[in-house]
Enzyme design. Sequence first.
Site, PDB file in Angstrom:
ATOM      1  N   CYS A  89     -54.767  14.902   5.392  1.00  0.00           N
ATOM      2  CA  CYS A  89     -56.083  14.272   5.248  1.00  0.00           C
ATOM      3  C   CYS A  89     -55.912  12.848   4.728  1.00  0.00           C
ATOM      4  CB  CYS A  89     -56.928  15.102   4.282  1.00  0.00           C
ATOM      5  SG  CYS A  89     -58.393  14.259   3.659  1.00  0.00           S
ATOM      6  N   GLU A  90     -56.469  11.892   5.429  1.00  0.00           N
ATOM      7  CA  GLU A  90     -56.285  10.497   5.025  1.00  0.00           C
ATOM      8  C   GLU A  90     -57.073  10.133   3.772  1.00  0.00           C
ATOM      9  OE1 GLU A  90     -59.457   7.927   7.667  1.00  0.00           O
ATOM     10  OE2 GLU A  90     -57.540   8.408   8.594  1.00  0.00           O
ATOM     11  N   HIS A  91     -57.989  10.986   3.345  1.00  0.00           N
ATOM     12  CA  HIS A  91     -58.792  10.677   2.164  1.00  0.00           C
ATOM     13  C   HIS A  91     -58.092  11.047   0.860  1.00  0.00           C
ATOM     14  CE1 HIS A  91     -62.246  11.267   5.198  1.00  0.00           C
ATOM     15  NE2 HIS A  91     -61.931  10.000   5.134  1.00  0.00           N
ATOM     16  N   HIS A  92     -57.410  12.211   0.849  1.00  0.00           N
ATOM     17  CA  HIS A  92     -56.746  12.663  -0.380  1.00  0.00           C
ATOM     18  C   HIS A  92     -55.244  12.820  -0.214  1.00  0.00           C
ATOM     19  CE1 HIS A  92     -60.973  14.090  -0.874  1.00  0.00           C
ATOM     20  NE2 HIS A  92     -60.776  13.636  -2.093  1.00  0.00           N
ATOM     21  N   GLN A 130     -59.947  15.401  10.857  1.00  0.00           N
ATOM     22  CA  GLN A 130     -59.914  16.413  11.911  1.00  0.00           C
ATOM     23  C   GLN A 130     -60.745  16.008  13.115  1.00  0.00           C
ATOM     24  OE1 GLN A 130     -60.355  20.457  10.536  1.00  0.00           O
ATOM     25  NE2 GLN A 130     -61.117  21.157  12.508  1.00  0.00           N
ATOM     26  N   HIS A 158     -58.507  22.892   4.894  1.00  0.00           N
ATOM     27  CA  HIS A 158     -58.155  21.637   4.233  1.00  0.00           C
ATOM     28  C   HIS A 158     -57.867  21.905   2.759  1.00  0.00           C
ATOM     29  CE1 HIS A 158     -59.547  18.723   7.445  1.00  0.00           C
ATOM     30  NE2 HIS A 158     -59.953  19.903   7.909  1.00  0.00           N
ATOM     31  N   CYS A 160     -57.668  19.829   0.467  1.00  0.00           N
ATOM     32  CA  CYS A 160     -58.530  19.017  -0.399  1.00  0.00           C
ATOM     33  C   CYS A 160     -59.836  19.750  -0.720  1.00  0.00           C
ATOM     34  CB  CYS A 160     -58.809  17.652   0.233  1.00  0.00           C
ATOM     35  SG  CYS A 160     -59.612  17.713   1.846  1.00  0.00           S
TER      36      CYS A 160
END
Length: 200
Positions: A89-92, A130, A158, A160
Site C-alpha cells: 500500500c503506497e499510503h502506509h 488496489q 490490507h 493497514c
Amino acid sequence: MTITDVPVRMVKPVLPGLDLEVAEEAARSLLAALGVDLDREGMTESPGRMVRAFAEMFTPRPFDATTFPNDRDYEQLVIERRIPFASVCEHHLMAFTGYAYVAYLPGKRILGLSKLARLVEWFARAPQVQERLTQQIADWLQENVQPKGVGVVLEAEHLCMSLRGVRAGGAATVTSAVHGVLREDPRARQEFLLLARVGE
C-alpha cells in the site's frame, strides 16, 4: 496497433536511484527513532534485511508477454482464477495480499496462460493502491492483446486495515475493471463473474 509474433518484453529498470547502503542507514535511523533496540541479538541486521525486502517487493521479474495466433477462432472466455499476489500500500507501506481473477475474450491473438499471473505480479510489485492495480492489468490486456473483452477482479486483505486503525482483520477489499464486451454486455459480464467465482 498490429500484434505480431514478437513478444512484448516486460522489463522494469532496477529501482532508479537505488542505493542500498544509504537506504540501510536511513532504515537504521528510522527504527532507532521509533525506539527499536537494534543492538539486541536478532535485530542488528534488520535494517539491511528490511531494505532488501522492500527492494524485492518493488522490483518485478522481467518476462516476455508472448501471444499466439487464435488459429482455431476460440470465442469463449479464458479465465485464470485465484492468482495469488502481494503488493505494498503506497499510503502506509504495508503489504496487501490476495487473489486476482483475470479473464479475456480472445480476438485474433491468445496470450500464454502463465503470462496472466506474470502480468499481475508485474504491476503488483510497486507501491500501489488496489484500484489502480486492477485497472492497470485490465488496460494492459486491452491495449496489448486486443481481445474482444477483458475482466479483472482483485480481492485482497490490507494489513493497514488489519493491523492498525480500524483493525478489521479478515476484511476483504474487492475491485474490478472491465473492457469491451464484458463492459457492454451484461450477460457476458455475468458469465465472467459466475465462472470466476470470486471468493471461493
